[in-house]
Design an enzyme around this catalytic site. Sequence first.
Site, PDB file in Angstrom:
ATOM      1  N   ASP A   1       0.857  -1.191   0.000  1.00 54.98           N
ATOM      2  CA  ASP A   1       0.000   0.000   0.000  1.00 54.98           C
ATOM      3  C   ASP A   1       0.893   1.242   0.000  1.00 54.98           C
ATOM      4  O   ASP A   1       1.782   1.374   0.859  1.00 54.98           O
ATOM      5  CB  ASP A   1      -0.903  -0.006   1.237  1.00 54.98           C
TER       6      ASP A   1
ATOM      7  N   LYS B   1      -0.923  10.029   0.768  1.00 52.46           N
ATOM      8  CA  LYS B   1      -1.016  11.320   1.470  1.00 52.46           C
ATOM      9  C   LYS B   1       0.147  11.479   2.435  1.00 52.46           C
ATOM     10  O   LYS B   1       0.466  10.541   3.184  1.00 52.46           O
ATOM     11  CB  LYS B   1      -2.322  11.401   2.264  1.00 52.46           C
TER      12      LYS B   1
ATOM     13  N   THR C   1       2.599 -11.372  -9.288  1.00 55.00           N
ATOM     14  CA  THR C   1       1.409 -11.315  -8.429  1.00 55.00           C
ATOM     15  C   THR C   1       0.198 -10.860  -9.233  1.00 55.00           C
ATOM     16  O   THR C   1       0.321 -10.426 -10.377  1.00 55.00           O
ATOM     17  CB  THR C   1       1.649 -10.320  -7.271  1.00 55.00           C
TER      18      THR C   1
HETATM   19  C1  LIG Z   1      -2.004  -3.652  -3.006  1.00 53.33           C
HETATM   20  S1  LIG Z   1      -2.100  -5.226  -2.300  1.00 53.33           S
HETATM   21  C2  LIG Z   1      -0.893  -6.188  -3.173  1.00 53.33           C
HETATM   22  C3  LIG Z   1      -1.121  -7.661  -3.019  1.00 53.33           C
HETATM   23  C4  LIG Z   1      -0.068  -8.564  -3.711  1.00 53.33           C
HETATM   24  N1  LIG Z   1       1.250  -8.340  -3.136  1.00 53.33           N
HETATM   25  C5  LIG Z   1      -0.042  -8.341  -5.190  1.00 53.33           C
HETATM   26  O1  LIG Z   1       0.955  -7.752  -5.666  1.00 53.33           O
HETATM   27  O2  LIG Z   1      -0.988  -8.764  -5.861  1.00 53.33           O
HETATM   28  C6  LIG Z   1      -1.268  -4.953  -0.737  1.00 53.33           C
HETATM   29  C7  LIG Z   1      -1.406  -6.138   0.197  1.00 53.33           C
HETATM   30  O3  LIG Z   1      -0.669  -5.877   1.376  1.00 53.33           O
HETATM   31  C8  LIG Z   1      -1.465  -6.207   2.499  1.00 53.33           C
HETATM   32  N2  LIG Z   1      -1.032  -5.343   3.605  1.00 53.33           N
HETATM   33  C9  LIG Z   1      -1.179  -3.998   3.661  1.00 53.33           C
HETATM   34  N3  LIG Z   1      -0.663  -3.543   4.807  1.00 53.33           N
HETATM   35  C10 LIG Z   1      -0.188  -4.618   5.481  1.00 53.33           C
HETATM   36  C11 LIG Z   1       0.433  -4.782   6.731  1.00 53.33           C
HETATM   37  N4  LIG Z   1       0.670  -3.746   7.514  1.00 53.33           N
HETATM   38  N5  LIG Z   1       0.784  -6.027   7.129  1.00 53.33           N
HETATM   39  C12 LIG Z   1       0.538  -7.096   6.326  1.00 53.33           C
HETATM   40  N6  LIG Z   1      -0.062  -6.994   5.126  1.00 53.33           N
HETATM   41  C13 LIG Z   1      -0.421  -5.780   4.706  1.00 53.33           C
HETATM   42  C14 LIG Z   1      -2.884  -5.898   2.045  1.00 53.33           C
HETATM   43  O4  LIG Z   1      -3.858  -6.548   2.826  1.00 53.33           O
HETATM   44  C15 LIG Z   1      -2.849  -6.384   0.621  1.00 53.33           C
HETATM   45  O5  LIG Z   1      -3.125  -7.761   0.526  1.00 53.33           O
END
Ligand SMILES: C[S@@+](CC[C@H](N)C(=O)[O-])C[C@H]1O[C@@H](n2cnc3c(N)ncnc32)[C@H](O)[C@@H]1O
Length: 228
Positions: free
Chosen positions: A113, A117, A182
């Site tokens: 993520d 911001k 991914t």
């Molecule tokens: C934008 S998605 C990308 C998913 C995957 N890596 C892909 O490329 O298809 C970001 C992933 O990171 C996970 N995530 C976000 N913040 C996290 C955190 N603090 N700890 C563990 N997972 C997290 C979200 O739930 C989500 O599944």
Amino acid sequence: MRLELLLAAGQRRWRLGELRQPLSLDDLVPGDGEWEVEIGFGKGRYLLKRALEVPGRRYLGVEVVSKYFRLLLKRSQRQGAANLLLARGEALYLLSAVLPSAFASVLHVYFPDPWPKARHHKRRLFDPETVDLVLGTLRPGGELCFATDFIEYGQRVAEILASHPDLTVELREGPWPDGARTNYEAKYMAEGRPILRLRARLAEDAEPGAFHPEGRAGILAATAPRPG
Ligand SMILES: C[S@@+](CC[C@H](N)C(=O)[O-])C[C@H]1O[C@@H](n2cnc3c(N)ncnc32)[C@H](O)[C@@H]1O
């Protein structure tokens, strides 16, 4: 937040409270295979594929969203990935308080993520204060593979990594040799979106606990509760 740790195909399940911490991953997935870790595995396409393709290695996935966690758990049980351990929880918490350090040969982080911001930048997985915690999973000589479509964040990550005394950073032109890894990568490649990919290697003679020059305070900061 409820935290769980489940060993996927072994049909074993532990609550974190039952386990000695930091965890001995070798007790949970016995063997001598090297470890690879993916943080934020989402639907888990890459992690499961890797675990099935390379049974001699051991894989740890960390994901905060239960739905994704359970999805990958089911799939990996169905497909018999005995070398895959899944932890559900907030990555920085797990890294700082639960998981061991300096154990992984490869750390995968794809499309984390970006928290665009400015006031949310402190939630990013990679910032100067948390970089030591994240890289702390890597053994000397270990490697980080990272990708993002949020180019500004990717450039900042590259800058933070490049200023670490023990890391060599290499930006990658074009996809990984094995193609889109991914779900996000496949989707963005199909849309023709620019993607920043990089690999960073920790020196073989890196001292365990060598810190990023801006990162010393972060290990404690990352474990502190966020102000409401
Ligand atoms: C934008 S998605 C990308 C998913 C995957 N890596 C892909 O490329 O298809 C970001 C992933 O990171 C996970 N995530 C976000 N913040 C996290 C955190 N603090 N700890 C563990 N997972 C997290 C979200 O739930 C989500 O599944």
